[in-house]
Design an enzyme around this catalytic site. Structure first.
Site, PDB file in Angstrom:
ATOM      1  CB  ALA A 159      33.995  36.576  51.500  1.00 15.19           C
ATOM      2  N   GLY A 167      35.925  41.654  52.068  1.00 12.45           N
ATOM      3  CA  GLY A 167      36.880  40.924  51.372  1.00 12.45           C
ATOM      4  C   GLY A 167      37.400  41.425  50.022  1.00 12.45           C
ATOM      5  CD  GLU A 213      39.315  41.431  55.080  1.00 10.66           C
ATOM      6  OE1 GLU A 213      38.414  40.997  54.501  1.00 10.66           O
ATOM      7  OE2 GLU A 213      39.314  41.529  56.154  1.00 10.66           O
ATOM      8  CD  GLU A 252      34.184  42.538  56.662  1.00 13.00           C
ATOM      9  OE1 GLU A 252      33.899  43.729  56.838  1.00 13.00           O
ATOM     10  OE2 GLU A 252      35.156  42.238  55.814  1.00 13.00           O
TER      11      GLU A 252
HETATM   12  N1  DAK Z   1      28.284  37.664  48.634  1.00 11.30           N
HETATM   13  C1  DAK Z   1      27.276  36.892  47.825  1.00 11.30           C
HETATM   14  N2  DAK Z   1      26.490  37.461  46.907  1.00 11.30           N
HETATM   15  C2  DAK Z   1      26.480  38.992  46.789  1.00 11.30           C
HETATM   16  C3  DAK Z   1      27.410  39.757  47.715  1.00 11.30           C
HETATM   17  C4  DAK Z   1      28.292  39.146  48.353  1.00 11.30           C
HETATM   18  N3  DAK Z   1      29.259  39.522  49.397  1.00 11.30           N
HETATM   19  N4  DAK Z   1      27.285  41.204  47.667  1.00 11.30           N
HETATM   20  C5  DAK Z   1      26.275  41.104  46.520  1.00 11.30           C
HETATM   21  N5  DAK Z   1      25.879  39.914  46.040  1.00 11.30           N
HETATM   22  C6  DAK Z   1      24.709  39.460  45.207  1.00 11.30           C
HETATM   23  C7  DAK Z   1      23.419  39.760  45.957  1.00 11.30           C
HETATM   24  O1  DAK Z   1      22.880  38.686  46.614  1.00 11.30           O
HETATM   25  C8  DAK Z   1      22.570  39.699  44.416  1.00 11.30           C
HETATM   26  O2  DAK Z   1      22.395  38.544  43.994  1.00 11.30           O
HETATM   27  P1  DAK Z   1      20.888  37.934  43.419  1.00 11.30           P
HETATM   28  O3  DAK Z   1      20.035  38.280  44.934  1.00 11.30           O
HETATM   29  O4  DAK Z   1      20.623  38.743  42.542  1.00 11.30           O
HETATM   30  O5  DAK Z   1      21.118  36.666  43.197  1.00 11.30           O
HETATM   31  C9  DAK Z   1      23.463  40.553  43.534  1.00 11.30           C
HETATM   32  O6  DAK Z   1      24.901  40.273  43.997  1.00 11.30           O
HETATM   33  C10 DAK Z   1      23.337  41.961  43.444  1.00 11.30           C
HETATM   34  O7  DAK Z   1      23.438  42.615  44.690  1.00 11.30           O
HETATM   35  P2  DAK Z   1      22.203  43.523  45.145  1.00 11.30           P
HETATM   36  O8  DAK Z   1      21.003  43.137  44.574  1.00 11.30           O
HETATM   37  O9  DAK Z   1      22.319  43.321  46.788  1.00 11.30           O
HETATM   38  O10 DAK Z   1      22.708  44.828  44.589  1.00 11.30           O
HETATM   39  P3  DAK Z   1      22.656  46.302  45.108  1.00 11.30           P
HETATM   40  O11 DAK Z   1      23.112  47.239  43.992  1.00 11.30           O
HETATM   41  O12 DAK Z   1      21.171  46.706  45.637  1.00 11.30           O
HETATM   42  O13 DAK Z   1      23.437  46.127  46.295  1.00 11.30           O
HETATM   43  C11 DAK Z   1      25.757  46.057  47.586  1.00 11.30           C
HETATM   44  C12 DAK Z   1      25.003  46.359  46.186  1.00 11.30           C
HETATM   45  C13 DAK Z   1      27.095  45.816  47.466  1.00 11.30           C
HETATM   46  C14 DAK Z   1      25.384  47.290  48.664  1.00 11.30           C
HETATM   47  C15 DAK Z   1      24.686  45.107  48.320  1.00 11.30           C
HETATM   48  O14 DAK Z   1      24.879  43.711  47.540  1.00 11.30           O
HETATM   49  C16 DAK Z   1      25.692  44.314  49.535  1.00 11.30           C
HETATM   50  O15 DAK Z   1      25.442  44.987  50.795  1.00 11.30           O
HETATM   51  N6  DAK Z   1      26.465  43.326  49.705  1.00 11.30           N
HETATM   52  C17 DAK Z   1      27.057  42.553  50.706  1.00 11.30           C
HETATM   53  C18 DAK Z   1      28.305  43.504  50.998  1.00 11.30           C
HETATM   54  C19 DAK Z   1      29.139  42.889  52.276  1.00 11.30           C
HETATM   55  O16 DAK Z   1      28.361  42.703  53.186  1.00 11.30           O
HETATM   56  N7  DAK Z   1      30.204  42.405  52.066  1.00 11.30           N
HETATM   57  C20 DAK Z   1      31.150  41.912  53.083  1.00 11.30           C
HETATM   58  C21 DAK Z   1      30.948  40.360  52.982  1.00 11.30           C
HETATM   59  S1  DAK Z   1      31.818  39.423  54.212  1.00 11.30           S
HETATM   60  C22 DAK Z   1      37.238  34.714  55.653  1.00 11.30           C
HETATM   61  C23 DAK Z   1      38.092  35.954  55.746  1.00 11.30           C
HETATM   62  C24 DAK Z   1      37.152  37.144  55.242  1.00 11.30           C
HETATM   63  C25 DAK Z   1      36.357  36.904  54.686  1.00 11.30           C
HETATM   64  C26 DAK Z   1      35.699  35.785  54.629  1.00 11.30           C
HETATM   65  C27 DAK Z   1      36.400  34.659  55.008  1.00 11.30           C
HETATM   66  N8  DAK Z   1      38.276  33.617  56.256  1.00 11.30           N
HETATM   67  C28 DAK Z   1      39.034  33.829  57.381  1.00 11.30           C
HETATM   68  C29 DAK Z   1      38.096  32.212  55.800  1.00 11.30           C
HETATM   69  C30 DAK Z   1      35.342  38.059  54.196  1.00 11.30           C
HETATM   70  C31 DAK Z   1      34.280  38.067  54.529  1.00 11.30           C
HETATM   71  C32 DAK Z   1      33.239  39.279  53.703  1.00 11.30           C
HETATM   72  O17 DAK Z   1      33.611  40.023  53.048  1.00 11.30           O
END
Ligand code: DAK
Length: 259
Positions: free
Chosen positions: A67, A110, A113, A133
């Site tokens: 997400a 997400g 998911e 997360e």
């Molecule tokens: N959200 C927003 N932006 C993201 C992102 C994300 N999840 N993942 C990557 N990006 C963006 C980065 O910020 C970056 O943007 P700029 O800085 O260039 O503007 C761009 O994508 C490229 O990312 P990286 O520079 O970080 O690229 P790398 O190759 O170095 O790294 C990576 C790739 C996938 C390992 C890294 O980007 C990363 O760790 N991303 C986050 C992964 C993560 O933590 N995912 C879980 C997110 S929390 C809900 C229910 C469920 C959810 C939400 C609400 N409700 C009940 C309402 C779910 C929550 C989640 O999924």
């Protein structure tokens, strides 16, 4: 078909509908707009009689990196409770036609998911799955603690969710999270070929099969078996059952009508 979408490319190949997540600058992070567009596209393909199977895919680098963290970073509990976000997940689950998640690259949070909401997951050998997360101070919130546990069992799910570690496509295959791993070079072609194979089957039977398998997660064994039996019997009221069995006896290929 997809001109109106900002973050999605929708196309078709024969009887296969393809919804490709397209927010490359954010690794296909799932913001509200993207999820809303995805639901609209899936519902449109679901209602289209010319479509037999739907593929949800991303880019080579990312199916979806979760997400959108930036969109929810400042949210309050009340914001989250009032968010339409989870409704999009419920809507994906209500799609009646088979939905294949074709995963290449990052499939995190997400994103994982969303893939698990689909009926089956196929992966490029480069795919990485994870529920990170915990590293953000939260937990999976769109079904991850439940669906991942059902898919891979308690120990592996705990390992992934408590550590946030990513697993490879091969590990995911071994754990039963994905059904097939394809070479990166032919991944999309192979995924679409699988979807085309499914799309060529008898449409009503496909729907019943999907519904019946999903019962395994929602009911007791006895209730699930009862549902399966009723669905099986019901299929004897379709022209496709008559055609399928006649074709076998006559040693020819069946021609499905979806009736
Ligand atoms: N959200 C927003 N932006 C993201 C992102 C994300 N999840 N993942 C990557 N990006 C963006 C980065 O910020 C970056 O943007 P700029 O800085 O260039 O503007 C761009 O994508 C490229 O990312 P990286 O520079 O970080 O690229 P790398 O190759 O170095 O790294 C990576 C790739 C996938 C390992 C890294 O980007 C990363 O760790 N991303 C986050 C992964 C993560 O933590 N995912 C879980 C997110 S929390 C809900 C229910 C469920 C959810 C939400 C609400 N409700 C009940 C309402 C779910 C929550 C989640 O999924």
């Amino acid at each position: 078909m997809n001109e109106a979408y900002a973050h999605l490319i929708v196309s078709r190949q024969g009887r296969v509908g393809i919804a490709q997540l397209n927010r490359p600058q954010a690794l296909n992070a799932l913001n509200s707009e993207l999820m809303s567009e995805l639901v609209h596209a899936l519902q449109t393909l679901d209602a289209d009689e010319g479509i037999g199977c739907i593929v949800v895919t991303g880019s080579e680098k990312a199916f979806a990196a979760g997400a959108d963290i930036k969109q929810m970073a400042d949210a309050t509990v009340v914001d989250m409770m009032g968010s339409p976000f989870l409704g999009y997940w419920d809507a994906v689950q209500r799609i009646a036609k088979p939905v294949v998640a074709a995963v290449s690259g990052y499939c995190l949070g997400g994103g994982c998911e969303l893939a698990m909401l689909c009926d089956l997951i196929v992966a490029a050998e480069t795919a990485q799955f994870g529920q990170p997360e915990i590293n953000l101070g939260v937990i999976p919130g769109a079904g991850g603690t439940q669906r991942l546990t059902r898919a891979v069992g308690k120990s592996v799910a705990m390992d992934m969710i408590l550590t946030g570690r990513r697993i490879s496509a091969q590990e995911a295959l071994g754990f039963g999270l994905v059904s097939r791993v394809f070479p990166a070079s032919s991944f999309l072609e192979d995924s679409l070929a699988l979807a085309a194979e499914i799309a060529a089957k008898a449409p009503v039977a496909l729907r019943m099969a999907k519904e019946s398998v999903n019962r395994a997660f929602e009911s007791s064994l006895a209730e699930g078996i009862l549902f399966e039996r009723c669905a099986f019997n019901l299929l004897f009221s379709t022209e496709d059952q008559k055609e399928g069995m006649a074709a076998f006896v006559e040693k020819r290929k069946p021609s499905w009508q979806g009736k």
